[in-house]
Design a protein around this motif. Structure first.
Motif, short mmCIF file in Angstrom:
data_model
loop_
_atom_site.label_atom_id
_atom_site.label_comp_id
_atom_site.label_asym_id
_atom_site.label_seq_id
_atom_site.Cartn_x
_atom_site.Cartn_y
_atom_site.Cartn_z
N ALA A 1 0.83 -1.21 0.00
CA ALA A 1 0.00 0.00 0.00
C ALA A 1 0.86 1.26 0.00
O ALA A 1 0.53 2.25 -0.67
N ALA A 2 1.97 1.21 0.72
CA ALA A 2 2.83 2.39 0.85
C ALA A 2 3.63 2.67 -0.42
O ALA A 2 3.69 3.82 -0.88
N VAL A 3 4.23 1.62 -1.00
CA VAL A 3 5.15 1.86 -2.12
C VAL A 3 4.51 1.65 -3.49
O VAL A 3 4.75 2.43 -4.42
N ASN A 4 3.72 0.59 -3.64
CA ASN A 4 3.17 0.27 -4.95
C ASN A 4 1.91 1.06 -5.30
O ASN A 4 1.52 1.12 -6.46
N ILE A 5 1.27 1.62 -4.27
CA ILE A 5 0.06 2.40 -4.52
C ILE A 5 0.29 3.88 -4.20
O ILE A 5 0.22 4.74 -5.10
N ALA A 6 0.60 4.19 -2.95
CA ALA A 6 0.74 5.58 -2.54
C ALA A 6 1.94 6.26 -3.20
O ALA A 6 1.81 7.32 -3.84
N PHE A 7 3.13 5.67 -3.05
CA PHE A 7 4.34 6.29 -3.59
C PHE A 7 4.27 6.42 -5.10
O PHE A 7 4.58 7.48 -5.67
N LEU A 8 3.90 5.34 -5.77
CA LEU A 8 3.80 5.37 -7.23
C LEU A 8 2.79 6.42 -7.69
O LEU A 8 3.04 7.17 -8.65
#
Length: 277
Positions: A102-109
């Motif tokens: 959730a943090a890197v693949n959704i929010a960060f991206l």
């Protein structure tokens, strides 16, 4: 030079697709056993982010078609890998992995794409995305370092798939050559590092492959010994002299080939049972 870059790009696409597809066998085993065992999900999560960003980078460049095709396919495969990992991972690891996804693949991206499209233009946009892609690709190639530490600690290559390391070396080498031809250092630097790290992984695989078999063989012998004693549950065990006799024989079998060892143990267990009171 354009023809050479096209040829290298096509070869790079084929090799990268083989590299991205190499974990399929691993995840078939995960689904079959309904467990991720000791496999680490971090490499697949970081690779998903990396391939997603590279796809975006390729879309921003006028000559980025070959980058888009391979990374778009890689991202699709890694979505499947990550989903399977999340389904079969232990509860504590599953919760941590879901938060990481959730943090890197959704929010960060999402933040990177939004800022790049709305706040940046031209070369600045490509530079920002290129630098992020470079850092993440280095992280993707470095993610298996945890598996390398496990290999050294366990003296076993069970949790470091050979073909993933093999294709990492090929992929890093070809895309480094491609980057030199088209003068794209955002592609060249991380793939050069990936080539070096992949070579180290292959070296470890060669060093510990035979040791891994030896460890598994010793575990198999111990398991068969324990199994032979369980057959006597409720009755008397073989005499101490018999135990010593067959323990010595088992120790001698360490130099035998696997098929010879299996026949030897079957014969000795049968003899031990016949001689038991």
């Amino acid at each position: 030079m354009a023809s050479l870059s096209l040829i290298l790009g096509i070869i790079g696409n084929v090799i990268a697709m083989l590299m991205f597809a190499s974990p399929i066998k691993t995840f078939k085993q995960v689904v079959k056993k309904k467990s991720t065992e000791d496999y680490d999900g971090l490499p697949y999560i970081t690779t998903l982010l990396s391939t997603s960003l590279w796809t975006f980078y390729g879309l921003l460049k006028t000559d980025g078609l070959l980058v888009v095709t391979v990374n778009g396919a890689g991202a699709a495969l890694h979505v499947v890998y990550v989903i399977i990992f999340l389904i079969y991972a232990p509860q504590t690891i599953k919760i941590k992995s879901v938060k990481l996804v959730a943090a890197v693949n959704i929010a960060f991206l999402g933040v990177v794409i939004t800022i790049s499209l709305l706040a940046l233009k031209g070369e600045i946009r490509i530079t920002l995305v290129g630098l992020l892609c470079t850092g993440l690709t280095i992280g993707m190639y470095a993610a298996p370092l945890s598996a390398m530490r496990r290999v050294i600690a366990m003296k076993s290559v069970k949790y470091m798939p050979f073909f993933l390391s093999f294709f990492q070396v090929l992929n890093g080498g070809v895309w480094s050559a491609y980057a030199l031809v088209v003068k794209d250092y955002y592609i060249g630097v991380p793939n050069g590092i990936g080539f070096i790290l992949g070579s180290i992984q292959l070296t470890l695989y060669v060093m510990y492959k035979n040791r891994s078999r030896s460890v598994e063989l010793e575990k198999g012998v111990e398991s068969m010994r324990k199994g032979s004693y369980k057959l006597h549950k409720g009755t008397s065990l073989p005499e101490a002299s018999i135990i010593r006799q067959y323990t010595q024989n088992i120790i001698k079998t360490r130099s035998l080939a696997p098929f010879e060892l299996e026949k030897f143990l079957e014969r000795d267990v049968e003899t031990a049972l016949n001689e038991a009171p």
